[in-house]
Design an enzyme around this catalytic site. Structure first.
Site, short mmCIF file in Angstrom:
data_model
loop_
_atom_site.label_atom_id
_atom_site.label_comp_id
_atom_site.label_asym_id
_atom_site.label_seq_id
_atom_site.Cartn_x
_atom_site.Cartn_y
_atom_site.Cartn_z
N ARG A 188 0.96 -1.25 -0.06
CA ARG A 188 0.07 0.01 -0.12
C ARG A 188 0.72 1.26 0.03
NH1 ARG A 188 -3.45 -2.43 -1.75
NH2 ARG A 188 -5.51 -2.85 -0.94
N HIS A 230 -1.44 0.86 -9.89
CA HIS A 230 -2.04 -0.06 -8.78
C HIS A 230 -2.86 -0.93 -9.89
CE1 HIS A 230 -4.10 -0.25 -4.70
NE2 HIS A 230 -4.14 -1.78 -5.30
P1 NDP Z 1 -2.13 -11.72 4.36
O1 NDP Z 1 -3.02 -11.23 5.14
O2 NDP Z 1 -2.56 -13.08 3.78
O3 NDP Z 1 -0.62 -11.81 4.54
C1 NDP Z 1 0.03 -10.37 5.02
C2 NDP Z 1 1.17 -10.73 5.67
O4 NDP Z 1 2.00 -9.62 6.08
C3 NDP Z 1 1.37 -11.87 6.87
O5 NDP Z 1 2.52 -12.62 6.32
C4 NDP Z 1 1.48 -10.99 8.02
O6 NDP Z 1 2.21 -11.80 9.15
C5 NDP Z 1 2.42 -9.98 7.47
N1 NDP Z 1 2.35 -8.53 8.19
C6 NDP Z 1 1.34 -7.91 8.69
N2 NDP Z 1 1.41 -6.88 9.51
C7 NDP Z 1 2.70 -7.22 9.67
C8 NDP Z 1 3.77 -6.12 10.48
N3 NDP Z 1 3.38 -5.24 11.27
N4 NDP Z 1 5.28 -6.74 10.49
C9 NDP Z 1 5.49 -7.81 9.62
N5 NDP Z 1 4.63 -8.75 8.91
C10 NDP Z 1 3.24 -8.30 8.90
O7 NDP Z 1 -2.28 -10.83 2.99
P2 NDP Z 1 -1.99 -10.99 1.41
O8 NDP Z 1 -0.74 -11.68 1.29
O9 NDP Z 1 -3.25 -11.57 0.95
O10 NDP Z 1 -2.04 -9.44 0.89
C11 NDP Z 1 -1.11 -8.48 1.39
C12 NDP Z 1 -1.19 -7.22 0.79
O11 NDP Z 1 -1.08 -7.16 -0.39
C13 NDP Z 1 -2.91 -6.74 1.17
O12 NDP Z 1 -3.26 -6.27 2.44
C14 NDP Z 1 -2.85 -5.51 0.19
O13 NDP Z 1 -2.21 -4.39 0.67
C15 NDP Z 1 -1.64 -5.83 -0.91
N6 NDP Z 1 -2.41 -6.17 -2.24
C16 NDP Z 1 -1.98 -5.25 -3.19
C17 NDP Z 1 -2.63 -5.66 -4.57
C18 NDP Z 1 -2.04 -4.50 -5.65
O14 NDP Z 1 -2.83 -4.50 -6.69
N7 NDP Z 1 -0.89 -3.81 -5.72
C19 NDP Z 1 -3.58 -6.53 -4.83
C20 NDP Z 1 -3.86 -7.39 -3.58
C21 NDP Z 1 -3.10 -7.07 -2.31
P3 NDP Z 1 1.63 -12.86 9.79
O15 NDP Z 1 2.02 -14.19 8.88
O16 NDP Z 1 2.38 -12.80 10.93
O17 NDP Z 1 0.28 -12.68 10.21
C1 OXD Z 2 -5.82 -4.63 -3.66
C2 OXD Z 2 -6.51 -5.40 -4.50
O1 OXD Z 2 -6.24 -5.14 -2.40
O2 OXD Z 2 -6.70 -4.70 -5.93
O3 OXD Z 2 -5.11 -3.84 -4.09
O4 OXD Z 2 -7.22 -6.51 -4.40
#
Ligand code: NDP
Ligand code: OXD
Length: 296
Positions: free
Chosen positions: A212, A259
């Site tokens: 993000r 994005h």
């Molecule tokens: P998940 O919830 O499956 O995974 C999140 C990961 O982040 C977990 O490993 C979690 O740790 C880790 N995490 C969260 N907070 C922290 C922290 N403070 N310190 C260290 N690690 C942390 O999410 P997804 O993999 O499905 O998606 C991740 C992100 O990707 C979404 O939230 C979104 O922001 C972004 N995204 C972007 C897209 C785009 O088009 N650019 C599209 C889709 C997603 P733990 O394993 O310990 O819980």
């Molecule tokens: C996001 C998406 O979370 O595109 O960015 O799904």
């Protein structure tokens, strides 16, 4: 139990078909708020208008833009294999672009300059993935299969097959030549890529960011370029959209995409919503339910 979808007409047509095939009603306008028990949307309406609401389904993977939910309302993020595969593909593309110095060659190409230099082996370029969740793990698999030494960083440090997972950010950054951000935006991750973050990377490092925008201090990025950081590829920016005239558009060391790493497939989005409805009906755990305390 009726779901209200707030979306574009062409996506609404797909959801209507998928819901009809499943024998589920769907509302495409909010003229009867009392009938609405679930809302699927990217941008939510005023939730206070819906007295019988029990779930909000975000049609994307990240939910940081959603307002706080009333206690009785569960927030679900869309779990869809297509989202995860698309972000994996974008990230692998970006890591390869950073690894093979693409910004440099694009700049030379823009001047019609035919000049190459050596290339490093993938096995000598250490990739570090911040966020080892559903997407981070898929990206780790893809990059490992290309020969990159991959490590991860997560809150819990939960083990992942074949990948060293750090919880110590300093140790993780010190061993990382290409740092990939796939984190959700939370109070803990907001603004985390700052001057100290970039200073902790080895000289010549590169950044790939698809988490993000608000996790990245763009001024710190600018200061780090040419110091510790060679290049960056960003799918998310701060602010977003990145305004015309912003320095990052013009800096040849930075590649920006708007994005687009993932766009939720409408059929997969509708199928996720149907899975949420089934879970609510059966009193089962709601797929993609966001943990209020963790914020993701
Ligand atoms: P998940 O919830 O499956 O995974 C999140 C990961 O982040 C977990 O490993 C979690 O740790 C880790 N995490 C969260 N907070 C922290 C922290 N403070 N310190 C260290 N690690 C942390 O999410 P997804 O993999 O499905 O998606 C991740 C992100 O990707 C979404 O939230 C979104 O922001 C972004 N995204 C972007 C897209 C785009 O088009 N650019 C599209 C889709 C997603 P733990 O394993 O310990 O819980
Ligand atoms: C996001 C998406 O979370 O595109 O960015 O799904």
């Amino acid at each position: 139990m009726t779901l209200l979808l707030i979306s574009l007409p062409e996506r609404a047509a797909v959801w209507s078909r998928v819901f009809a095939e499943a024998g589920e009603p769907i509302l495409l306008d909010d003229s009867d708020p009392e009938a609405v028990t679930e809302i699927a949307c990217w941008t939510p309406p005023d939730l206070a208008r819906f007295p019988n609401l029990r779930a909000v389904i975000c049609v994307g993977a990240g939910t940081d833009h959603m307002p706080p939910m009333p206690d009785r309302v569960v927030l679900s993020r869309t779990l869809a294999p297509g989202i995860e595969a698309m972000v994996r593909d974008w990230t692998v593309m970006a890591v390869l672009a950073m690894h093979r110095d693409l910004p440099l060659y694009l700049e030379r190409a823009s001047r019609g300059e035919w000049a190459g230099h050596g290339a490093a082996l993938a096995r000598t370029r250490r990739v570090g993935i911040m966020g080892m969740g559903r997407i981070g793990r898929l990206v780790a698999q893809g990059l490992s299969s290309l020969g990159f030494p991959v490590a991860g960083w997560s809150r819990s440090g939960d083990p992942v097959d074949g990948v060293e997972v750090f919880t110590d950010l300093g140790a993780f950054l010190a061993r990382t030549d290409i740092v990939v951000c796939l984190l959700p935006l939370t109070d803990q991750t907001r603004g985390m890529m700052d001057d100290a973050f970039f200073a902790a990377l080895p000289k010549g490092a590169r950044l790939v960011h698809a988490g993000r925008g608000a996790q990245l201090d763009m001024d710190a990025l600018r200061r780090a370029l040419g110091v510790t950081l060679d290049f960056a590829m960003l799918d998310v920016t701060n602010p977003e959209p990145l305004p015309p005239g912003h320095w990052a558009w013009a800096d040849p060391r930075v590649i920006v995409t708007p994005h687009i790493a993932a766009v939720t497939d409408a059929v997969e989005g509708a199928e996720h919503a149907l899975a949420v409805l089934r879970a609510l009906r059966n009193g089962a755990p709601v797929p993609g339910a966001v943990d209020r305390a963790r914020g993701y």
